[in-house]
Design an enzyme around this catalytic site. Structure first.
Site, PDB file in Angstrom:
ATOM      1  N   GLU A 161      10.006   1.300 -47.335  1.00 50.03           N
ATOM      2  CA  GLU A 161       9.288   2.624 -46.813  1.00 50.03           C
ATOM      3  C   GLU A 161       9.824   3.196 -45.479  1.00 50.03           C
ATOM      4  OE1 GLU A 161       6.452   3.856 -48.860  1.00 50.03           O
ATOM      5  OE2 GLU A 161       6.879   5.452 -47.576  1.00 50.03           O
TER       6      GLU A 161
HETATM    7  C1  LIG Z   1      10.756  -6.022 -51.954  1.00 51.89           C
HETATM    8  C2  LIG Z   1      10.976  -4.654 -51.831  1.00 51.89           C
HETATM    9  C3  LIG Z   1      10.207  -3.690 -52.436  1.00 51.89           C
HETATM   10  C4  LIG Z   1      10.581  -2.400 -52.169  1.00 51.89           C
HETATM   11  N1  LIG Z   1       9.714  -1.566 -52.951  1.00 51.89           N
HETATM   12  C5  LIG Z   1      10.108  -0.167 -53.600  1.00 51.89           C
HETATM   13  C6  LIG Z   1       9.324   0.368 -54.273  1.00 51.89           C
HETATM   14  O1  LIG Z   1       8.038   0.349 -54.606  1.00 51.89           O
HETATM   15  N2  LIG Z   1       9.996   1.748 -54.575  1.00 51.89           N
HETATM   16  C7  LIG Z   1      10.861   2.332 -54.247  1.00 51.89           C
HETATM   17  O2  LIG Z   1      11.225   3.191 -54.468  1.00 51.89           O
HETATM   18  N3  LIG Z   1      11.618   1.465 -53.235  1.00 51.89           N
HETATM   19  C8  LIG Z   1      11.534   0.225 -53.079  1.00 51.89           C
HETATM   20  N4  LIG Z   1      12.007  -0.588 -52.016  1.00 51.89           N
HETATM   21  C9  LIG Z   1      13.325  -0.045 -51.579  1.00 51.89           C
HETATM   22  C10 LIG Z   1      13.328   0.116 -50.218  1.00 51.89           C
HETATM   23  O3  LIG Z   1      12.356   1.300 -50.075  1.00 51.89           O
HETATM   24  C11 LIG Z   1      14.674   0.433 -49.856  1.00 51.89           C
HETATM   25  O4  LIG Z   1      15.461  -0.997 -49.775  1.00 51.89           O
HETATM   26  C12 LIG Z   1      14.950   1.071 -48.174  1.00 51.89           C
HETATM   27  O5  LIG Z   1      14.502   2.239 -48.273  1.00 51.89           O
HETATM   28  C13 LIG Z   1      16.195   0.828 -47.617  1.00 51.89           C
HETATM   29  O6  LIG Z   1      17.327   1.486 -48.710  1.00 51.89           O
HETATM   30  P1  LIG Z   1      18.414   0.654 -49.040  1.00 51.89           P
HETATM   31  O7  LIG Z   1      18.072  -0.775 -49.339  1.00 51.89           O
HETATM   32  O8  LIG Z   1      19.399   1.628 -49.921  1.00 51.89           O
HETATM   33  O9  LIG Z   1      19.167   0.490 -47.467  1.00 51.89           O
HETATM   34  P2  LIG Z   1      20.448   1.577 -47.071  1.00 51.89           P
HETATM   35  O10 LIG Z   1      19.773   3.115 -47.143  1.00 51.89           O
HETATM   36  O11 LIG Z   1      21.336   1.530 -47.720  1.00 51.89           O
HETATM   37  O12 LIG Z   1      20.355   1.146 -45.577  1.00 51.89           O
HETATM   38  C14 LIG Z   1      21.253   0.005 -45.039  1.00 51.89           C
HETATM   39  C15 LIG Z   1      21.250  -0.127 -43.418  1.00 51.89           C
HETATM   40  O13 LIG Z   1      21.806   1.141 -42.993  1.00 51.89           O
HETATM   41  C16 LIG Z   1      20.885   1.733 -42.150  1.00 51.89           C
HETATM   42  N5  LIG Z   1      21.015   3.421 -42.341  1.00 51.89           N
HETATM   43  C17 LIG Z   1      21.100   3.987 -43.545  1.00 51.89           C
HETATM   44  N6  LIG Z   1      21.148   5.182 -43.243  1.00 51.89           N
HETATM   45  C18 LIG Z   1      21.177   5.478 -41.651  1.00 51.89           C
HETATM   46  C19 LIG Z   1      21.143   6.635 -40.638  1.00 51.89           C
HETATM   47  N7  LIG Z   1      21.172   7.575 -40.972  1.00 51.89           N
HETATM   48  N8  LIG Z   1      20.830   6.120 -39.238  1.00 51.89           N
HETATM   49  C20 LIG Z   1      20.883   4.805 -39.073  1.00 51.89           C
HETATM   50  N9  LIG Z   1      20.925   3.793 -39.905  1.00 51.89           N
HETATM   51  C21 LIG Z   1      20.988   4.131 -41.137  1.00 51.89           C
HETATM   52  C22 LIG Z   1      19.537   1.228 -42.269  1.00 51.89           C
HETATM   53  O14 LIG Z   1      18.552   1.150 -41.445  1.00 51.89           O
HETATM   54  C23 LIG Z   1      19.796  -0.071 -42.925  1.00 51.89           C
HETATM   55  O15 LIG Z   1      19.679  -0.888 -41.688  1.00 51.89           O
HETATM   56  C24 LIG Z   1      11.810  -2.093 -52.028  1.00 51.89           C
HETATM   57  C25 LIG Z   1      12.729  -2.773 -51.584  1.00 51.89           C
HETATM   58  C26 LIG Z   1      12.478  -4.202 -51.365  1.00 51.89           C
HETATM   59  C27 LIG Z   1      13.485  -5.094 -51.010  1.00 51.89           C
END
Ligand SMILES: Cc1cc2nc3c(=O)[nH]c(=O)nc-3n(C[C@H](O)[C@H](O)[C@H](O)COP(=O)(O)OP(=O)(O)OC[C@H]3O[C@@H](n4cnc5c(N)ncnc54)[C@H](O)[C@@H]3O)c2cc1C
Length: 599
Positions: free
Chosen positions: A440
């Site tokens: 989220e």
């Molecule tokens: C158990 C679990 C349940 C989930 N449930 C759902 C669900 O029901 N539906 C759904 O759609 N998704 C779901 N997710 C996905 C979750 O919302 C995403 O993992 C989350 O939004 C982060 O995206 P990412 O993993 O691609 O990380 P990334 O976006 O790749 O981020 C990696 C790192 O980079 C940082 N970062 C990225 N961009 C920036 C920026 N502009 N400035 C500063 N820092 C930045 C982030 O803060 C993070 O530390 C779930 C994930 C998990 C693990």
């Protein structure tokens, strides 16, 4: 094993004595949300959390979910608990009467969301995701979509999901690739793979309604080309009956660190039949309508973990005998004193307690604002609540989930080595709550939202309005000569809070990296100031109660002691956060990328 107890007394304090929830319900026209009715609902909800959900918490962690040829099975007992939840009418509680809901306020069901999550975070994910799906269809679905899907979702016979994330895009949804091809009959064929989808498949409900973000063929690139679709697991007739299976499946389950009883699915959509919600290419705007509630909801999950960790730690600290008090034996007839005599153990317990109670006041203040945005008919009140929520949502989400990491870690630490052992439940809490700073919107994303979009984006107006509210409260206390040390400390922080934001905004004019460099520490600073405001309010209420000799004096004395601890031991954390904010981007950005790691 942890023996979770719903924190009835503290919630009653915040609702009734601190934030005037019954007057608030009356003003909004909730004739049924009387003190007696609310108490009865919370009693029953507390029992459900304690007796049904809590005993399944460790089972869910040990068994996890299983996947067999596309079919997902939840841990033993999860399905039966969900059945009881449905039979108890819980899913319908705060949903509109016209779709067979019970029409009670959102804030009331959010108390139960906290408790259900505290008792069993993994199980609570299933109804939690349905909530997001229901709110999306309610706000943006057509009449016929609402008629077809909402009564089943609201009754809990069907559950919902939110399908946003893909393997190459999480924070940056503008990159998403899932396609939606228009079909001759007005439906769409959805094709793509979503990952990390909570409750994507399971055995709890008859149907699963996926809300999916996808791109139309002619959609512009980036976030302005994303549309939103309803894609049910089983197709649904015009009259809302289940028909044939849709062409979508759960390809696998993620193996993960915590919330193992929650099915985190890879979802494959193979030309699945879907229905557009709202306007084409406006999908992300639609999602913003319930984003505040969803993010406050994750903040509540953090609070729930802090609560549960505190409950375990306090009971262990009273029982566990180790060494003597530094002042000499307290338990003279026992071989050692309980560890609660040791200042360091008290430091950990009081940190948990201060975050738990101050955090609950802050979170419930936010759910009260959500009520106003949903139900008030006064445009000015609605707008003021929206403004406050815009500012506070990223703080509640990120601050209460980041502090939950510290508080669940203290949960383990208070148990010593036993905290590391599975049977006590403390390590599960730490593992389960770890995800809350990530999904989220990560803490980093919340922090940018707060500083760049909300504060700098409003030219400081959102912050100014909230600071004025806090300042007015402090001035009233000062005029009454009460808590002057704490009000002075808080007022100094109010000035500094705005100066810090102003300082970053000025530096960002020449170097945009300044915002990202300051944002997380700025957010944490903001969280500590918000909690100081609520601890001051708690202290004022507690003192009033003590002066009125209205009984329960130990409860109010404990509030005053904890407020003192908060102002003396936790609020000063802002000193180091302010220094980091002021330090700027230079030391973060100077190291060339290739020098980060040299063998
Ligand atoms: C158990 C679990 C349940 C989930 N449930 C759902 C669900 O029901 N539906 C759904 O759609 N998704 C779901 N997710 C996905 C979750 O919302 C995403 O993992 C989350 O939004 C982060 O995206 P990412 O993993 O691609 O990380 P990334 O976006 O790749 O981020 C990696 C790192 O980079 C940082 N970062 C990225 N961009 C920036 C920026 N502009 N400035 C500063 N820092 C930045 C982030 O803060 C993070 O530390 C779930 C994930 C998990 C693990």
């Amino acid at each position: 094993m942890l023996n979770y107890k719903a924190p009835q007394r503290d919630v009653a304090f915040v609702m009734d004595e601190l934030l005037g929830f019954f007057e608030h319900y009356e003003k909004l026209g909730f004739a049924d949300a009387t003190p007696d009715m609310v108490q009865a609902i919370l009693q029953e909800g507390g029992k459900f959390a304690e007796n049904i959900l809590a005993p399944l918490n460790a089972v869910g962690d040990t068994e996890g979910c299983s996947w067999n040829d596309g079919v997902v099975t939840t841990p033993t007992g999860f399905k039966e608990a969900y059945q009881q939840y449905v039979e108890g009418g819980w899913p319908a509680m705060s949903q509109p009467l016209e779709y067979d809901g019970q029409g009670l306020p959102y804030s009331l069901s959010s108390v139960l969301s906290e408790w259900f999550s505290g008792a069993n975070h993994a199980w609570a994910m299933y109804p939690g995701l349905s909530q997001g799906c229901i709110e999306t269809i309610l706000a943006h679905g057509s009449d016929s979509q609402r008629q077809r899907f909402l009564p089943h979702l609201i009754a809990g016979r069907w559950t919902g999901t939110m399908c946003l994330t893909e393997s190459h895009c999480g924070s940056d949804l503008g990159l998403l690739k899932t396609k939606a091809e228009p079909q001759p009959d007005g439906a769409y064929a959805i094709t793509g793979t979503k990952i990390f989808i909570s409750a994507g498949d399971h055995d709890l409900s008859d149907n699963i309604v996926h809300v999916v973000l996808a791109r139309l063929p002619d959609a512009p690139a980036g976030t302005k080309g994303i549309s939103l679709f309803i894609v049910p697991k089983y197709n649904v007739s015009d009259s809302g009956e289940i028909t044939t299976p849709n062409t979508l499946s759960c390809g696998s389950l993620e193996h993960k660190m915590g919330i193992k009883g929650s099915a985190t699915c890879v979802m494959n959509f193979d030309g699945a039949r879907g229905y557009l919600i709202g306007e084409p290419n406006r999908g992300l705007n639609c999602m913003f309508t319930f984003m505040n509630a969803a993010r406050v909801g994750v903040g509540l999950e953090g609070l729930a973990a802090t609560e549960a960790a505190f409950q375990g730690a306090i009971s262990y600290a009273r029982d566990r005998l180790q060494m003597r008090s530094l002042k000499g034996p307290v338990n003279k007839d026992k071989p050692a004193d309980p560890i609660i005599v040791h200042p360091d153990v008290r430091r950990m317990l009081l940190t948990q307690k201060a975050i738990r109670e101050g955090g609950r006041a802050l979170a419930m203040y936010c759910t009260q604002q959500i009520d106003l945005t949903l139900y008030s008919e006064d445009a000015d009140i609605k707008a003021a609540a929206e403004a406050k929520l815009a500012l506070l949502t990223p703080i509640v989400k990120a601050f209460l989930t980041e502090t939950a990491q510290e508080c669940t870690s203290y949960g383990m630490q208070v148990y010593g080595g036993h905290g590391f052992i599975k049977e006590w439940g403390m390590e599960q809490l730490a593992r389960d709550t770890r995800i809350c700073t990530m999904y989220e919107g990560t803490t980093g994303i919340q922090a940018i939202d707060l500083l760049a979009r909300k504060i700098i984006g409003s030219q400081g107006e959102l912050l100014r309005q909230f600071v004025n509210e806090i300042r007015a409260f402090c001035e009233t206390q000062n005029a009454a000569r009460r808590f002057s040390v704490w009000t002075d400390a808080l007022m100094q922080h109010l000035d500094e809070w705005r100066q810090l934001a102003q300082g970053v905004a000025e530096k960002a004019q020449t170097n945009p990296d300044e915002i990202g460099a300051a944002s997380v520490e700025f957010l944490m600073y903001s969280g500590y100031v918000c909690l100081a405001y609520f601890w001051l309010r708690i202290a004022v209420t507690a003192k009033d109660k003590l002066e009125a000799q209205s009984g329960d004096s130990d409860f109010y004395k404990a509030k005053l002691h904890t407020a003192e601890f908060y102002f003396e031991r936790l609020l000063p954390r802002t000193r180091s956060l302010a220094a980091s904010v002021k330090a700027g981007a230079a030391s973060l950005m100077a190291l060339p990328e290739e020098l980060f790691h040299l063998d």
